[in-house]
Write a protein that holds these residues in place. Structure first.
Motif, PDB file in Angstrom:
ATOM      1  N   VAL A   1     -16.569  14.406  -1.771  1.00 56.51           N
ATOM      2  CA  VAL A   1     -16.469  13.104  -0.474  1.00 56.51           C
ATOM      3  C   VAL A   1     -15.044  13.378   0.469  1.00 56.51           C
ATOM      4  O   VAL A   1     -13.889  13.139  -0.853  1.00 56.51           O
ATOM      5  CB  VAL A   1     -16.105  11.547  -1.157  1.00 56.51           C
ATOM      6  CG1 VAL A   1     -16.342  10.563  -0.799  1.00 56.51           C
ATOM      7  CG2 VAL A   1     -17.662  10.977  -2.265  1.00 56.51           C
ATOM      8  N   GLN A   2     -14.704  13.083   1.260  1.00 54.38           N
ATOM      9  CA  GLN A   2     -13.901  13.308   2.244  1.00 54.38           C
ATOM     10  C   GLN A   2     -13.752  11.054   2.950  1.00 54.38           C
ATOM     11  O   GLN A   2     -15.026  11.121   3.639  1.00 54.38           O
ATOM     12  CB  GLN A   2     -13.603  13.933   2.174  1.00 54.38           C
ATOM     13  CG  GLN A   2     -13.669  15.331   1.963  1.00 54.38           C
ATOM     14  CD  GLN A   2     -12.863  17.039   2.539  1.00 54.38           C
ATOM     15  OE1 GLN A   2     -12.792  16.758   3.694  1.00 54.38           O
ATOM     16  NE2 GLN A   2     -14.790  17.825   2.691  1.00 54.38           N
ATOM     17  N   VAL A   3     -12.954  11.037   3.357  1.00 53.72           N
ATOM     18  CA  VAL A   3     -13.243   9.925   4.199  1.00 53.72           C
ATOM     19  C   VAL A   3     -12.702  10.853   5.433  1.00 53.72           C
ATOM     20  O   VAL A   3     -11.523  11.801   5.843  1.00 53.72           O
ATOM     21  CB  VAL A   3     -11.365   8.838   4.064  1.00 53.72           C
ATOM     22  CG1 VAL A   3     -11.661   8.226   5.146  1.00 53.72           C
ATOM     23  CG2 VAL A   3     -12.177   8.076   2.201  1.00 53.72           C
ATOM     24  N   SER A   4     -13.150  10.888   6.726  1.00 53.75           N
ATOM     25  CA  SER A   4     -13.501  11.201   7.837  1.00 53.75           C
ATOM     26  C   SER A   4     -12.463  10.498   8.582  1.00 53.75           C
ATOM     27  O   SER A   4     -12.282  10.593   9.781  1.00 53.75           O
ATOM     28  CB  SER A   4     -14.599  11.745   8.319  1.00 53.75           C
ATOM     29  OG  SER A   4     -15.131  12.135   9.656  1.00 53.75           O
ATOM     30  N   ALA A   5     -13.018   9.139   8.848  1.00 55.45           N
ATOM     31  CA  ALA A   5     -12.693   8.334   9.927  1.00 55.45           C
ATOM     32  C   ALA A   5     -12.820   6.484   9.101  1.00 55.45           C
ATOM     33  O   ALA A   5     -13.135   6.347   8.749  1.00 55.45           O
ATOM     34  CB  ALA A   5     -13.003   7.852  11.576  1.00 55.45           C
ATOM     35  N   TYR A   6     -11.825   5.773  10.048  1.00 56.68           N
ATOM     36  CA  TYR A   6     -12.164   3.945   9.223  1.00 56.68           C
ATOM     37  C   TYR A   6     -11.070   3.326  10.482  1.00 56.68           C
ATOM     38  O   TYR A   6     -10.058   4.010  10.864  1.00 56.68           O
ATOM     39  CB  TYR A   6     -11.812   3.579   8.002  1.00 56.68           C
ATOM     40  CG  TYR A   6      -9.983   4.241   8.150  1.00 56.68           C
ATOM     41  CD1 TYR A   6      -8.670   3.685   8.600  1.00 56.68           C
ATOM     42  CD2 TYR A   6      -9.478   5.357   7.874  1.00 56.68           C
ATOM     43  CE1 TYR A   6      -7.664   3.794   8.725  1.00 56.68           C
ATOM     44  CE2 TYR A   6      -7.722   5.973   7.051  1.00 56.68           C
ATOM     45  CZ  TYR A   6      -7.032   4.902   7.648  1.00 56.68           C
ATOM     46  OH  TYR A   6      -5.926   5.573   7.929  1.00 56.68           O
ATOM     47  N   ARG A   7     -12.172   2.580  10.596  1.00 60.90           N
ATOM     48  CA  ARG A   7     -11.684   1.407  11.342  1.00 60.90           C
ATOM     49  C   ARG A   7     -11.836  -0.271  10.826  1.00 60.90           C
ATOM     50  O   ARG A   7     -12.186  -0.407  10.615  1.00 60.90           O
ATOM     51  CB  ARG A   7     -13.113   1.294  11.827  1.00 60.90           C
ATOM     52  CG  ARG A   7     -13.270   2.663  13.084  1.00 60.90           C
ATOM     53  CD  ARG A   7     -14.532   2.510  13.514  1.00 60.90           C
ATOM     54  NE  ARG A   7     -15.561   2.557  13.127  1.00 60.90           N
ATOM     55  CZ  ARG A   7     -15.871   4.422  12.503  1.00 60.90           C
ATOM     56  NH1 ARG A   7     -15.219   5.436  12.688  1.00 60.90           N
ATOM     57  NH2 ARG A   7     -17.036   3.902  11.823  1.00 60.90           N
ATOM     58  N   ASP A   8     -10.714  -0.867  11.303  1.00 58.58           N
ATOM     59  CA  ASP A   8     -10.093  -1.616  10.957  1.00 58.58           C
ATOM     60  C   ASP A   8     -10.908  -3.019  11.656  1.00 58.58           C
ATOM     61  O   ASP A   8     -11.146  -3.464  12.968  1.00 58.58           O
ATOM     62  CB  ASP A   8      -8.737  -2.209  11.373  1.00 58.58           C
ATOM     63  CG  ASP A   8      -8.145  -3.529  10.110  1.00 58.58           C
ATOM     64  OD1 ASP A   8      -8.900  -4.156   9.919  1.00 58.58           O
ATOM     65  OD2 ASP A   8      -7.064  -3.505  10.080  1.00 58.58           O
ATOM     66  N   ARG A   9     -11.754  -3.692  10.951  1.00 60.01           N
ATOM     67  CA  ARG A   9     -12.365  -4.914  10.885  1.00 60.01           C
ATOM     68  C   ARG A   9     -11.771  -6.296  11.853  1.00 60.01           C
ATOM     69  O   ARG A   9     -11.881  -7.306  12.422  1.00 60.01           O
ATOM     70  CB  ARG A   9     -14.007  -5.063  10.434  1.00 60.01           C
ATOM     71  CG  ARG A   9     -14.338  -3.731  10.734  1.00 60.01           C
ATOM     72  CD  ARG A   9     -15.303  -4.527   9.353  1.00 60.01           C
ATOM     73  NE  ARG A   9     -16.487  -5.572   9.618  1.00 60.01           N
ATOM     74  CZ  ARG A   9     -17.763  -4.892  10.578  1.00 60.01           C
ATOM     75  NH1 ARG A   9     -17.288  -4.375  11.056  1.00 60.01           N
ATOM     76  NH2 ARG A   9     -18.601  -6.410  10.721  1.00 60.01           N
ATOM     77  N   GLY A  10     -10.514  -5.868  11.165  1.00 64.41           N
ATOM     78  CA  GLY A  10      -9.799  -7.055  10.718  1.00 64.41           C
ATOM     79  C   GLY A  10      -9.836  -8.438  10.136  1.00 64.41           C
ATOM     80  O   GLY A  10      -8.848  -9.251  10.561  1.00 64.41           O
ATOM     81  N   ASP A  11     -10.096  -8.323   9.283  1.00 69.93           N
ATOM     82  CA  ASP A  11     -10.465  -9.259   8.484  1.00 69.93           C
ATOM     83  C   ASP A  11     -10.785  -9.079   7.382  1.00 69.93           C
ATOM     84  O   ASP A  11     -11.336  -9.488   6.256  1.00 69.93           O
ATOM     85  CB  ASP A  11     -11.625  -9.768   8.164  1.00 69.93           C
ATOM     86  CG  ASP A  11     -13.030  -8.778   8.550  1.00 69.93           C
ATOM     87  OD1 ASP A  11     -12.996  -7.689   7.913  1.00 69.93           O
ATOM     88  OD2 ASP A  11     -13.963  -9.351   8.648  1.00 69.93           O
ATOM     89  N   GLY A  12     -10.029  -7.337   7.163  1.00 74.12           N
ATOM     90  CA  GLY A  12      -9.494  -7.531   5.779  1.00 74.12           C
ATOM     91  C   GLY A  12     -10.840  -6.285   4.918  1.00 74.12           C
ATOM     92  O   GLY A  12      -9.752  -5.849   4.344  1.00 74.12           O
TER      93      GLY A  12
END
Length: 285
Positions: A171-182
């Motif tokens: 497993v690798q983290v490719s990208a993440y996006r903050d939804r603004g609610d934690g």
């Protein structure tokens, strides 16, 4: 259209310009190592995660290109030009190496003809199949997106252990996006990425080249090692390849053993006896 993920280097180290107000501004493709004739350009790069930026590459004919990436390390700093990149396009074909890399091994001049490219891609797929069979898993990972995921910790969101994932895959983290609610939407790369493992790339490139060298009529087959020719020209003797362990020898498949898929199962720990019949330091095995 394919994509290229770029990791900026600055002062001899991996560097992330965005937190300091910098930007990865452009990628320019050239048709030769002199980098004088521009073929196409792309940019700016989109930040995937800390220190990684993605370019959407323009459609260009298949082949080898030399690139220059320009970025500003920080707000107001002078632009930096990275001229260390060489791309064999197109990317994203599920191959861990390229026909151009195999042609280099064979001493075949570039650019390749469509027929040569097709033959070398077939040789690459054959070598990849051998590796996948030995490792017990595919060499091409999958991108899986988890939505509304809450991390265990926020200090290093690029670490897969920061996320609630239960899998025995690589497993690798490719990208993440903050939804603004934690919570976050997270793109995970699941499975072994053969193109990112140098031993796999080296093995597949070397064995694809050797199989094509020894195939009658194969690309570069005329490049076999000749040791002697009879006076009448009626027979040719070829040198034997270096034995395992000698310089220039083909890598053996057991050099990839550390990447083999392992079978695993949770270790069942017996129920802990109640105090005072058990130690408070008991952790099981």
């Amino acid at each position: 259209m394919s994509v290229f993920d770029y990791e900026p280097m600055y002062a001899g180290a991996h560097y992330d310009p965005e937190p300091a107000g910098g930007q990865v501004t452009s990628l320019v493709l050239y048709d030769g190592p002199e980098r004088t004739t521009e073929v196409a350009a792309a940019g700016p790069g989109t930040r995937l995660r800390a220190g990684a930026y993605r370019f959407a590459l323009p459609d260009v004919p298949p082949g080898r290109y030399w690139a220059v990436v320009t970025f500003t390390p920080s707000n107001g700093a002078q632009p930096v030009k990275d001229q260390s990149l060489r791309l064999d396009l197109p990317l994203g074909l599920g191959l861990v190496t390229s026909p151009e890399a195999v042609a280099d091994k064979l001493g075949v001049p570039l650019p390749l003809t469509p027929a040569q490219r097709d033959d070398l891609m077939t040789a690459i797929r054959g070598a990849q199949s051998d590796v996948a069979g030995y490792l017990g898993q595919s060499l091409v990972p999958q991108v899986v997106t988890h939505t509304e995921v809450r991390p265990y910790r926020t200090t290093n969101l690029n670490d897969p252990e920061s996320w609630p994932i239960d899998t025995d895959e690589w497993v690798q983290v490719s990208a993440y996006r903050d939804r603004g609610d934690g919570t976050y939407d997270v793109d995970f790369i699941m499975g072994l990425d053969g193109a990112a493992e140098d031993p796999i790339v080296h093995y597949v490139t070397a064995h694809a080249a050797e199989s094509e060298r020894n195939r009658p009529g194969g690309v570069g087959s005329q490049g076999r090692r000749v040791s002697s020719v009879s006076a009448e020209g009626q027979s040719i003797s070829y040198e034997s390849a270096p034995t395992a362990g000698q310089a220039g020898a083909l890598p053996t498949i057991d050099t990839l053993s550390r990447l083999k898929r392992r079978l695993w199962q949770p270790v069942r720990v017996p129920a802990r006896p109640p105090w005072p019949y058990s130690s408070t330091r008991y952790r099981g095995r």
